[in-house]
Enzyme design. Structure first.
Site, PDB file in Angstrom:
ATOM      1  N   ASP A  13      48.442  55.385  64.914  1.00 56.92           N
ATOM      2  CA  ASP A  13      48.246  54.323  64.050  1.00 56.92           C
ATOM      3  C   ASP A  13      49.084  52.940  64.087  1.00 56.92           C
ATOM      4  OD1 ASP A  13      46.902  56.477  62.612  1.00 56.92           O
ATOM      5  OD2 ASP A  13      48.605  57.062  61.747  1.00 56.92           O
ATOM      6  N   LYS A  16      45.766  50.156  66.946  1.00 60.90           N
ATOM      7  CA  LYS A  16      44.894  49.808  67.963  1.00 60.90           C
ATOM      8  C   LYS A  16      43.601  49.126  67.547  1.00 60.90           C
ATOM      9  CE  LYS A  16      45.489  54.122  68.622  1.00 60.90           C
ATOM     10  NZ  LYS A  16      46.631  54.627  67.688  1.00 60.90           N
ATOM     11  N   GLY A  40      41.776  57.528  63.539  1.00 58.45           N
ATOM     12  CA  GLY A  40      41.386  56.729  62.281  1.00 58.45           C
ATOM     13  C   GLY A  40      41.637  55.277  62.480  1.00 58.45           C
ATOM     14  N   HIS A  41      40.739  54.439  63.089  1.00 59.78           N
ATOM     15  CA  HIS A  41      40.896  53.213  63.596  1.00 59.78           C
ATOM     16  C   HIS A  41      40.782  52.169  62.579  1.00 59.78           C
ATOM     17  CE1 HIS A  41      41.522  54.655  67.884  1.00 59.78           C
ATOM     18  NE2 HIS A  41      42.262  55.343  67.158  1.00 59.78           N
ATOM     19  N   GLN A 218      45.252  58.152  69.024  1.00 57.19           N
ATOM     20  CA  GLN A 218      46.699  58.710  68.826  1.00 57.19           C
ATOM     21  C   GLN A 218      47.702  57.895  69.781  1.00 57.19           C
ATOM     22  OE1 GLN A 218      43.901  61.436  70.158  1.00 57.19           O
ATOM     23  NE2 GLN A 218      43.820  61.052  67.904  1.00 57.19           N
TER      24      GLN A 218
HETATM   25  P1  GDP Z   1      45.057  52.862  64.665  1.00 56.86           P
HETATM   26  O1  GDP Z   1      44.942  54.102  64.303  1.00 56.86           O
HETATM   27  O2  GDP Z   1      46.189  52.339  65.694  1.00 56.86           O
HETATM   28  O3  GDP Z   1      43.855  51.996  64.785  1.00 56.86           O
HETATM   29  O4  GDP Z   1      46.087  52.285  63.215  1.00 56.86           O
HETATM   30  P2  GDP Z   1      45.353  52.677  61.748  1.00 56.86           P
HETATM   31  O5  GDP Z   1      44.140  51.879  61.408  1.00 56.86           O
HETATM   32  O6  GDP Z   1      45.349  54.138  61.639  1.00 56.86           O
HETATM   33  O7  GDP Z   1      46.630  52.094  61.025  1.00 56.86           O
HETATM   34  C1  GDP Z   1      47.045  50.658  61.065  1.00 56.86           C
HETATM   35  C2  GDP Z   1      46.905  50.252  59.881  1.00 56.86           C
HETATM   36  O8  GDP Z   1      47.563  48.940  59.379  1.00 56.86           O
HETATM   37  C3  GDP Z   1      45.606  49.962  59.054  1.00 56.86           C
HETATM   38  O9  GDP Z   1      45.554  49.874  57.785  1.00 56.86           O
HETATM   39  C4  GDP Z   1      45.488  48.555  59.663  1.00 56.86           C
HETATM   40  O10 GDP Z   1      44.328  47.684  58.559  1.00 56.86           O
HETATM   41  C5  GDP Z   1      46.748  47.781  59.415  1.00 56.86           C
HETATM   42  N1  GDP Z   1      47.229  46.588  59.772  1.00 56.86           N
HETATM   43  C6  GDP Z   1      46.904  46.354  61.252  1.00 56.86           C
HETATM   44  N2  GDP Z   1      47.686  45.384  61.748  1.00 56.86           N
HETATM   45  C7  GDP Z   1      48.604  44.806  60.495  1.00 56.86           C
HETATM   46  C8  GDP Z   1      49.289  43.903  60.384  1.00 56.86           C
HETATM   47  O11 GDP Z   1      49.541  43.014  61.302  1.00 56.86           O
HETATM   48  N3  GDP Z   1      49.992  43.656  59.242  1.00 56.86           N
HETATM   49  C9  GDP Z   1      49.574  44.646  58.012  1.00 56.86           C
HETATM   50  N4  GDP Z   1      50.047  44.570  56.925  1.00 56.86           N
HETATM   51  N5  GDP Z   1      48.644  45.350  58.370  1.00 56.86           N
HETATM   52  C10 GDP Z   1      48.142  45.846  59.682  1.00 56.86           C
HETATM   53  P1  IMO Z   2      45.096  57.418  65.705  1.00 62.02           P
HETATM   54  O1  IMO Z   2      43.888  57.195  66.640  1.00 62.02           O
HETATM   55  C1  IMO Z   2      48.489  59.427  64.105  1.00 62.02           C
HETATM   56  C2  IMO Z   2      48.705  63.829  64.806  1.00 62.02           C
HETATM   57  C3  IMO Z   2      48.571  64.670  63.809  1.00 62.02           C
HETATM   58  C4  IMO Z   2      49.330  65.864  64.295  1.00 62.02           C
HETATM   59  C5  IMO Z   2      49.288  66.056  65.645  1.00 62.02           C
HETATM   60  C6  IMO Z   2      48.235  66.971  66.061  1.00 62.02           C
HETATM   61  O2  IMO Z   2      44.470  57.030  64.184  1.00 62.02           O
HETATM   62  O3  IMO Z   2      46.378  56.798  66.138  1.00 62.02           O
HETATM   63  P2  IMO Z   2      45.704  67.112  65.928  1.00 62.02           P
HETATM   64  O4  IMO Z   2      44.617  66.971  64.788  1.00 62.02           O
HETATM   65  O5  IMO Z   2      45.271  65.787  66.833  1.00 62.02           O
HETATM   66  O6  IMO Z   2      45.640  68.354  66.596  1.00 62.02           O
HETATM   67  O7  IMO Z   2      46.991  66.880  65.291  1.00 62.02           O
HETATM   68  O8  IMO Z   2      48.609  64.485  65.957  1.00 62.02           O
HETATM   69  N1  IMO Z   2      47.756  62.836  64.975  1.00 62.02           N
HETATM   70  C7  IMO Z   2      47.648  61.500  64.790  1.00 62.02           C
HETATM   71  N2  IMO Z   2      48.714  60.859  64.250  1.00 62.02           N
HETATM   72  N3  IMO Z   2      47.267  58.942  64.412  1.00 62.02           N
HETATM   73  C8  IMO Z   2      46.497  59.636  64.906  1.00 62.02           C
HETATM   74  O9  IMO Z   2      45.273  58.971  65.536  1.00 62.02           O
HETATM   75  C9  IMO Z   2      46.331  61.144  65.313  1.00 62.02           C
HETATM   76  N4  IMO Z   2      45.653  61.964  65.752  1.00 62.02           N
HETATM   77  C10 IMO Z   2      46.374  62.974  65.407  1.00 62.02           C
HETATM   78  O10 IMO Z   2      49.013  64.297  62.349  1.00 62.02           O
HETATM   79  O11 IMO Z   2      50.655  65.583  63.859  1.00 62.02           O
HETATM   80 MG    MG Z   3      44.871  55.667  62.790  1.00 55.70          MG
END
Ligand code: GDP
Ligand code: IMO
Ligand code: MG
Length: 426
Positions: A13, A16, A40-41, A218
Site C-alpha cells: 500500500d 505503487k 488493491g492499487h 504487496q
Molecule cells: P498500492 O497498493 O501500493 O497501490 O497503494 P494503495 O492504493 O493500496 O494505497 C495508497 C493510497 O494512498 C491510495 O488511496 C492512494 O490514492 C493514496 N495516495 C497515493 N499517493 C498519495 C499522496 O501522495 N498523498 C495522499 N494523500 N494520498 C496518496
Molecule cells: P498491495 O499490492 C497490504 C497482507 C495481508 C496479510 C498478509 C497475507 O495493495 O500493496 P494474503 O491474503 O496475501 O495471504 O495476506 O499480506 N497483504 C497486503 N497488505 N497491501 C497488499 O497489497 C497486501 N496483500 C496482502 O493483509 O497481512
Molecule cells: Mg494496496
C-alpha cells in the site's frame, strides 16, 4: 525509459498504483508478476478513482499492453468482475493479456484459508481471505490448475478430481466436481480472448527495445522469503520475483525503483517496530485515509523506518526511491524517523533476520521539525518548505539512495520529480 521494476519497500500500500499510472505514460507495457487480487492499487485521474486488483495499473492508457504474468494467481470470477466493471466505465480491454501459465484460485483455496486462519487462532496472519496462500501451495505442490487448463475440459476435469480428493482429505471442503467443472469451463471461455503465452509477448517487446514496467504487488516485508515470515504473503513480492513471475531474463532488467510512504503502514498481523498506538497513529490513519483498498480494514500506522528502507535497498537492489504521501505529514509539529533499533542493550542498524529479535526491537528515533504548511498545491521540490526538503534529504541519507519522485496528493499531477521542472513548464 528502460525495463523498470516498481516495488513496494514496506508492507504494501505504498502507492505503487499511483506511481505506475504516472510512469506508464512512457512505457509500452505494464506487467504484474506476482500476487493476486489480494492487491488493491489505487489510481485517481481527474478526480475519478480506480482500484485495480488483478488488472495492471496501466490499463487507463488504451495503447499500453497490460499483462498478467505467469507468477500471478488469478481468481477468474474476480478478474472477470474487474474487466466488466472497467468495460462499463469505458476502458478499452484490447491490450489486456493473461498468461496461460498463471495459476487459478479455486473455491477450495478460499475455504482452506478460512479454516487455516481459524485454526491459527491468536497467531492468525490476518490474510485478505482471497485464497492466495493455498493457490500458491497447490502451484508448488505441482497439482495447481493453470489458466490454460480452463480451456481443456478433459484436463480440467482430471486435475479437479485429484485436487478435490486431495483437499477433502486434509480439509473439510465439500464441493461437487460437476458444478465446479462447469463453472470454471465457463470462466475459461470468457477469458479465452485474453489468454496467451505472455512470456513470449514480453520477450518480443524487450527485443524491440520497448519500455516495460513491472508492477509489484504487496511489498518487500511481505515477501515470502525476505519478509517478516510467517506474517507475509505467499509470493516473491520483491524485485527478485520479476524474472520468475514473467519469464524475462535478469539481464533484461535495467532499473529497480522502490516506493515508500513518508511514514509506515501495515495491514494484518506481525511485528511493526515503529507502530504508533496513540494519537500519531490516529492522525496518520485519518489524514492518510489508511483503510485497505481491498478489505477496507484500518491500516496500522507509524513513523518512517529507515532500517526497513536500508533493507529494501539491499534486497531489491534499488536504483532510486519514490516517496508518496508527504502531504499527510503537513500538520505535524514534530516528525520522527527511525534510524536504528535497540535490542536488549545493543543498537542494531540492519534489519534483523530473526522475527523473535525484531519483535523485541525498540525504534531509536531522530526528531525533526514539522513544516505545518499545506504542500498539496506545490509542484517543484525547491518550493517545499525547508523542513519538508530536509525530511526527504534525511531519508536519502539514511537509505543511501536518491529520491527521484515524491507525491503530495493521490492524483497524477501530484507526483513530482525531485530534480526537474514540471511538465507544464517544459
Ligand atoms: P498500492 O497498493 O501500493 O497501490 O497503494 P494503495 O492504493 O493500496 O494505497 C495508497 C493510497 O494512498 C491510495 O488511496 C492512494 O490514492 C493514496 N495516495 C497515493 N499517493 C498519495 C499522496 O501522495 N498523498 C495522499 N494523500 N494520498 C496518496
Ligand atoms: P498491495 O499490492 C497490504 C497482507 C495481508 C496479510 C498478509 C497475507 O495493495 O500493496 P494474503 O491474503 O496475501 O495471504 O495476506 O499480506 N497483504 C497486503 N497488505 N497491501 C497488499 O497489497 C497486501 N496483500 C496482502 O493483509 O497481512
Ligand atoms: Mg494496496
Amino acid at each position: 525509459m528502460s525495463n523498470t521494476v516498481i516495488v513496494g519497500t514496506q508492507w504494501g500500500d505504498e502507492g505503487k498504483g499511483h506511481v505506475i499510472d504516472l510512469l506508464a505514460r512512457q512505457a509500452s507495457a505494464v506487467v504484474r508478476y506476482q500476487g493476486g487480487d489480494n492487491a488493491g492499487h489505487t489510481v485517481i485521474v481527474e478526480g475519478e478513482k480506480f482500484v485495480f486488483h488483478l488488472v495492471p495499473s496501466g490499463i487507463l492508457y488504451p495503447d499500453k499492453k497490460c499483462i498478467v504474468g505467469n507468477g500471478v494467481v488469478v481468481d477468474p470470477e474476480s478478474l472477470l468482475g474487474e474487466l466488466v466493471s472497467l468495460k462499463n466505465r469505458g476502458i478499452s480491454l484490447t491490450n489486456f493479456f493473461l498468461s496461460n501459465h498463471a495459476h487459478v484460485v479455486m473455491p477450495y483455496h478460499k475455504k482452506a484459508e478460512e479454516i487455516e486462519e481459524s485454526l491459527r487462532g491468536k497467531s492468525r496472519i490476518g490474510t485478505t481471505k482471497k485464497g492466495i496462500g493455498p493457490a500458491y501451495v497447490d502451484k508448488m505442490g505441482r497439482r495447481g490448475i493453470r489458466i490454460a487448463d480452463l480451456l481443456e475440459k478433459n484436463i480440467l476435469e482430471e486435475k479437479l478430481k485429484f485436487n478435490l480428493t486431495f483437499w477433502t482429505k486434509f480439509c473439510e471442503v465439500n464441493y461437487s466436481i460437476s458444478s465446479v467443472l462447469s463453472q470454471y469451463l465457463e470462466y475459461g471461455s470468457k477469458l479465452k480472448p485474453y489468454i496467451t503465452d505472455t512470456s513470449l509477448l514480453i520477450y518480443e517487446l524487450a527485443k524491440r527495445g520497448e519500455n516495460i514496467l513491472f508492477e509489484g504487488a504487496q511489498g518487500t516485508l511481505l515477501d515470502v522469503d525476505h519478509g517478516t515470515y510467517p506474517y507475509v504473503t505467499s509470493s516473491s513480492s520483491g524485485a527478485g520475483g520479476v524474472c520468475i513471475g514473467t519469464g524475462i531474463g535478469p539481464g533484461k532488467i535495467d532499473r529497480v525503483l522502490g516506493v515508500a510512504k513518508a511514514y509506515t503502514t501495515r495491514v494484518g498481523a506481525g511485528p511493526f517496530p515503529t507502530e504508533s498506538f496513540g494519537e500519531t497513529g490516529n492522525i496518520l490513519r485519518e489524514r492518510g485515509k489508511e483503510y485497505g483498498a481491498t478489505t477496507g480494514r484500518p491500516r496500522r500506522c507509524g513513523w518512517f523506518d529507515g532500517v526497513i528502507l536500508k533493507y529494501a535497498v539491499r534486497i531489491n537492489g534499488l536504483n532510486e526511491l519514490i516517496i508518496t504521501k508527504l502531504d499527510v505529514l503537513d500538520k505535524l509539529e514534530k516528525i520522527r524517523i527511525c534510524v536504528a533499533y535497540r535490542y536488549k542493550n545493543k543498537i542494531i542498524y540492519d534489519f534483523p533476520a530473526d522475527l523473535g529479535i525484531l519483535t523485541e526491537c525498540q525504534p531509536i528515533y531522530e526528531e525533526m521539525e514539522g513544516w505545518r504548511t499545506d504542500t498539496s498545491s506545490l509542484r517543484i521540490f525547491s518550493d517545499l518548505p525547508r523542513a519538508a526538503r530536509k525530511y526527504l534529504q534525511r531519508i536519502e541519507e539514511i537509505g543511501e539512495i536518491s529520491i527521484c519522485l515524491f507525491s503530495v496528493g493521490p492524483q497524477r499531477e501530484e507526483m513530482i520529480s525531485m530534480n526537474q521542472i514540471p511538465d507544464s513548464l517544459t
